[in-house]
Write an enzyme that holds these catalytic residues in place. Structure first.
Site, PDB file in Angstrom:
ATOM      1  N   ASP A 108       0.844  -1.186   0.000  1.00 23.12           N
ATOM      2  CA  ASP A 108       0.000   0.000   0.000  1.00 23.12           C
ATOM      3  C   ASP A 108       0.883   1.241   0.000  1.00 23.12           C
ATOM      4  OD1 ASP A 108      -1.769   2.117   0.683  1.00 23.12           O
ATOM      5  OD2 ASP A 108      -3.047   0.741   1.805  1.00 23.12           O
TER       6      ASP A 108
ATOM      7  N   GLU B 267      -0.560   7.468 -13.440  1.00 26.00           N
ATOM      8  CA  GLU B 267      -2.000   7.225 -13.510  1.00 26.00           C
ATOM      9  C   GLU B 267      -2.512   6.473 -12.279  1.00 26.00           C
ATOM     10  OE1 GLU B 267      -4.520   7.807 -16.667  1.00 26.00           O
ATOM     11  OE2 GLU B 267      -3.281   9.359 -15.746  1.00 26.00           O
TER      12      GLU B 267
END
Length: 201
Positions: free
Chosen positions: A100, A118
């Site tokens: 994460d 992105e």
């Protein structure tokens, strides 16, 4: 069906996820190529792709920078699996792990450069994620943040239909990078943005 497809933009999984990842690997090529030319990459060093998706940008950098190691991290298990397959022939120069952005599974000052293509749209806290990226960079290391959409109005169809998506303007990206401890140069081409942050010593 369309809803299920769009939900996979944030966290690809299953069949729809694999389709999204395949599309990302090809579709992100033009903006990535343009943005990569704005960055001063290490000649020999370690690079981390944060939110590596299907591994297409890892492959591009491995070809572009033969003296570098390019690792990847993504919180989607499907992304990690696809990225590993895409870069299997370069496994000696590439390791892809699940993790994460809010708590990257790497030691402080592990990398010479990093990129996030992105992906910042879906980070739960943009500045905190950028601070975490700064943590794993060595002093003077650079972070490249790339977005294909930097106009919230023009991108409203995406942000309204992709759960958890936030589109940031170039000014917002600059402010967040500066708050995370980077000196920043921002490049734009239409709605594309490449923000290069240099970690302060």
């Amino acid at each position: 069906m369309l809803k299920a497809f769009l939900e996979n933009c944030k966290r690809p999984q299953g069949g729809f996820g694999r389709l999204i990842l395949r599309g990302m690997n090809s579709g992100h090529g033009p903006v990535a190529g343009w943005a990569f030319d704005r960055m001063e990459w290490p000649v020999n060093g370690r690079i981390l792709d944060i939110g590596c998706g299907g591994g297409g940008n890892i492959a591009r950098l491995l070809r572009r920078l033969p003296g570098c190691r390019v690792d990847g991290v993504d919180y989607s298990g499907e992304s990690v699996a696809v990225s590993r397959r895409v870069n299997a022939r370069q496994a000696d120069r590439c390791r892809v792990v699940r993790g994460d952005v809010m708590a990257l599974p790497f030691a402080d000052a592990s990398y010479d450069a990093a990129l996030a293509v992105e992906t910042v749209y879906f980070w739960p806290d943009l500045t905190a994620g950028l601070r975490e990226a700064a943590r794993v960079l060595r002093p003077g290391g650079a972070l490249l943040v790339v977005t294909e959409m930097s106009d919230p109005q023009k991108g409203a169809v995406w942000s309204h239909n992709c759960p958890g998506m936030t589109i940031y303007t170039p000014a917002q990206l600059r402010a967040a990078l500066e708050a995370a401890g980077f000196s920043v140069t921002v490049y734009t081409k239409g709605v594309w943005t490449a923000a290069v942050g240099q970690k302060q010593n």
